[in-house]
Design a protein around this motif. Structure first.
Motif, PDB file in Angstrom:
ATOM      1  N   GLN A 110       0.807  -1.182   0.112  1.00  0.00           N
ATOM      2  CA  GLN A 110      -0.124  -0.061   0.041  1.00  0.00           C
ATOM      3  C   GLN A 110       0.913   1.169  -0.056  1.00  0.00           C
ATOM      4  OE1 GLN A 110      -2.457  -0.819   3.494  1.00  0.00           O
ATOM      5  NE2 GLN A 110      -4.074  -1.440   2.295  1.00  0.00           N
ATOM      6  N   GLN A 111       1.957   1.146   0.835  1.00  0.00           N
ATOM      7  CA  GLN A 111       2.861   2.443   0.749  1.00  0.00           C
ATOM      8  C   GLN A 111       3.419   2.541  -0.596  1.00  0.00           C
ATOM      9  OE1 GLN A 111       5.598   1.525   3.928  1.00  0.00           O
ATOM     10  NE2 GLN A 111       4.197   2.115   5.597  1.00  0.00           N
ATOM     11  N   ALA A 112       4.077   1.387  -1.024  1.00  0.00           N
ATOM     12  CA  ALA A 112       4.463   1.645  -2.325  1.00  0.00           C
ATOM     13  C   ALA A 112       3.617   2.060  -3.530  1.00  0.00           C
ATOM     14  CB  ALA A 112       5.248   0.019  -2.996  1.00  0.00           C
ATOM     15  N   LEU A 113       2.143   1.625  -3.502  1.00  0.00           N
ATOM     16  CA  LEU A 113       1.248   2.175  -4.337  1.00  0.00           C
ATOM     17  C   LEU A 113       1.133   3.824  -4.241  1.00  0.00           C
ATOM     18  CD1 LEU A 113      -1.686  -0.160  -4.235  1.00  0.00           C
ATOM     19  CD2 LEU A 113      -0.349   0.875  -6.229  1.00  0.00           C
ATOM     20  N   GLN A 114       1.124   4.205  -2.865  1.00  0.00           N
ATOM     21  CA  GLN A 114       0.948   5.740  -2.747  1.00  0.00           C
ATOM     22  C   GLN A 114       2.277   6.578  -3.379  1.00  0.00           C
ATOM     23  OE1 GLN A 114      -2.018   6.917  -1.615  1.00  0.00           O
ATOM     24  NE2 GLN A 114      -2.539   4.593  -1.834  1.00  0.00           N
ATOM     25  N   GLU A 115       3.527   5.918  -3.298  1.00  0.00           N
ATOM     26  CA  GLU A 115       4.537   6.525  -3.866  1.00  0.00           C
ATOM     27  C   GLU A 115       4.662   6.501  -5.365  1.00  0.00           C
ATOM     28  OE1 GLU A 115       8.229   4.837  -2.024  1.00  0.00           O
ATOM     29  OE2 GLU A 115       7.113   4.820   0.106  1.00  0.00           O
ATOM     30  N   LEU A 116       3.945   5.778  -5.992  1.00  0.00           N
ATOM     31  CA  LEU A 116       4.015   5.776  -7.548  1.00  0.00           C
ATOM     32  C   LEU A 116       3.481   7.195  -8.025  1.00  0.00           C
ATOM     33  CD1 LEU A 116       2.285   2.281  -8.153  1.00  0.00           C
ATOM     34  CD2 LEU A 116       4.843   3.157  -8.804  1.00  0.00           C
ATOM     35  N   PRO A 117       4.027   7.674  -9.259  1.00  0.00           N
ATOM     36  CA  PRO A 117       3.048   8.712  -9.775  1.00  0.00           C
ATOM     37  C   PRO A 117       1.737   8.465 -10.302  1.00  0.00           C
ATOM     38  CG  PRO A 117       5.153   8.237 -10.849  1.00  0.00           C
ATOM     39  CD  PRO A 117       4.845   7.110 -10.060  1.00  0.00           C
ATOM     40  N   ASP A 118       0.754   9.519 -10.250  1.00  0.00           N
ATOM     41  CA  ASP A 118      -0.663   9.241 -10.213  1.00  0.00           C
ATOM     42  C   ASP A 118      -1.078   8.367 -11.202  1.00  0.00           C
ATOM     43  OD1 ASP A 118      -1.019  10.466  -7.840  1.00  0.00           O
ATOM     44  OD2 ASP A 118      -1.429  12.609  -9.051  1.00  0.00           O
ATOM     45  N   ARG A 119      -0.404   8.736 -12.641  1.00  0.00           N
ATOM     46  CA  ARG A 119      -0.978   7.968 -13.687  1.00  0.00           C
ATOM     47  C   ARG A 119      -0.502   6.636 -13.721  1.00  0.00           C
ATOM     48  NH1 ARG A 119       0.756  10.365 -19.438  1.00  0.00           N
ATOM     49  NH2 ARG A 119       2.644  10.115 -18.667  1.00  0.00           N
ATOM     50  N   THR A 120       0.708   6.282 -13.401  1.00  0.00           N
ATOM     51  CA  THR A 120       1.113   4.909 -13.091  1.00  0.00           C
ATOM     52  C   THR A 120       0.505   4.066 -11.875  1.00  0.00           C
ATOM     53  OG1 THR A 120       3.329   5.737 -13.494  1.00  0.00           O
ATOM     54  CG2 THR A 120       3.147   3.408 -12.649  1.00  0.00           C
ATOM     55  N   ARG A 121       0.107   4.774 -10.899  1.00  0.00           N
ATOM     56  CA  ARG A 121      -0.922   4.369  -9.923  1.00  0.00           C
ATOM     57  C   ARG A 121      -2.261   3.894 -10.449  1.00  0.00           C
ATOM     58  NH1 ARG A 121      -0.801   8.016  -6.163  1.00  0.00           N
ATOM     59  NH2 ARG A 121      -3.150   8.386  -6.714  1.00  0.00           N
TER      60      ARG A 121
END
Length: 166
Positions: A110-121
């Motif tokens: 979940q933390q890794a997902l939040q660190e992704l750029p918006d479009r990538t996430r």
């Protein structure tokens, strides 16, 4: 047509006793008696000389069901387990340690997902959570299929690196 309600009231107890005399437990005999009447209800006998005696017909069905039951039971292998043997059987639920480990991995993901750029996430979530195809995601985000695939691949690799600690 037979009056099954009347026949049940009149013969059910005798059918149960007949099955009990054949060595079946009380509960099994009661279940097979109900199955007997259910079988007649679902598939009533054709009018013929052999069905002029409803009681005999019901007892024959019950006897056949009892025989089938005893045959099936004879095919089953039984094992008497002591309480210690029973407790030694593996529990399919995860151990407390595994539960803690899985929760920690989920938090890291979940933390890794939040660190992704918006479009990538967003592309990753659409692909993984919403089960959308890459082509559908590309159309939704107004990107090429190749670029969309790259975003999703990058997200997988980033999350994997976070989970493996690299």
């Amino acid at each position: 047509m037979w009056d099954l309600h009347h026949l049940f009231k009149k013969h059910a107890r005798d059918i149960i006793q007949s099955l009990r005399r054949r060595g079946l437990p009380e509960e099994t005999a009661a279940d097979l008696t109900q199955d007997t009447f259910l079988r007649v209800l679902v598939s009533p006998p054709a009018e013929s000389k052999t069905t002029y005696n409803p009681a005999a017909y019901l007892f024959r069905i019950a006897r056949n069901l009892g025989t089938d039951h005893q045959r099936r039971e004879g095919l089953l292998r039984r094992a008497d387990l002591t309480p210690e043997d029973f407790s030694a059987i593996a529990d399919p639920s995860p151990s407390p340690e595994k539960q803690v480990y899985d929760r920690q991995k989920l938090m890291l993901a979940q933390q890794a997902l939040q660190e992704l750029p918006d479009r990538t996430r967003k592309a990753f979530e659409m692909h993984r959570m919403d089960e959308m195809t890459i082509a559908a995601i590309a159309a939704e985000l107004n990107l090429s299929v190749g670029r969309t695939w790259t975003l999703i691949r990058d997200a997988y690799e980033f999350i994997d690196r976070r989970l493996t600690g690299l």
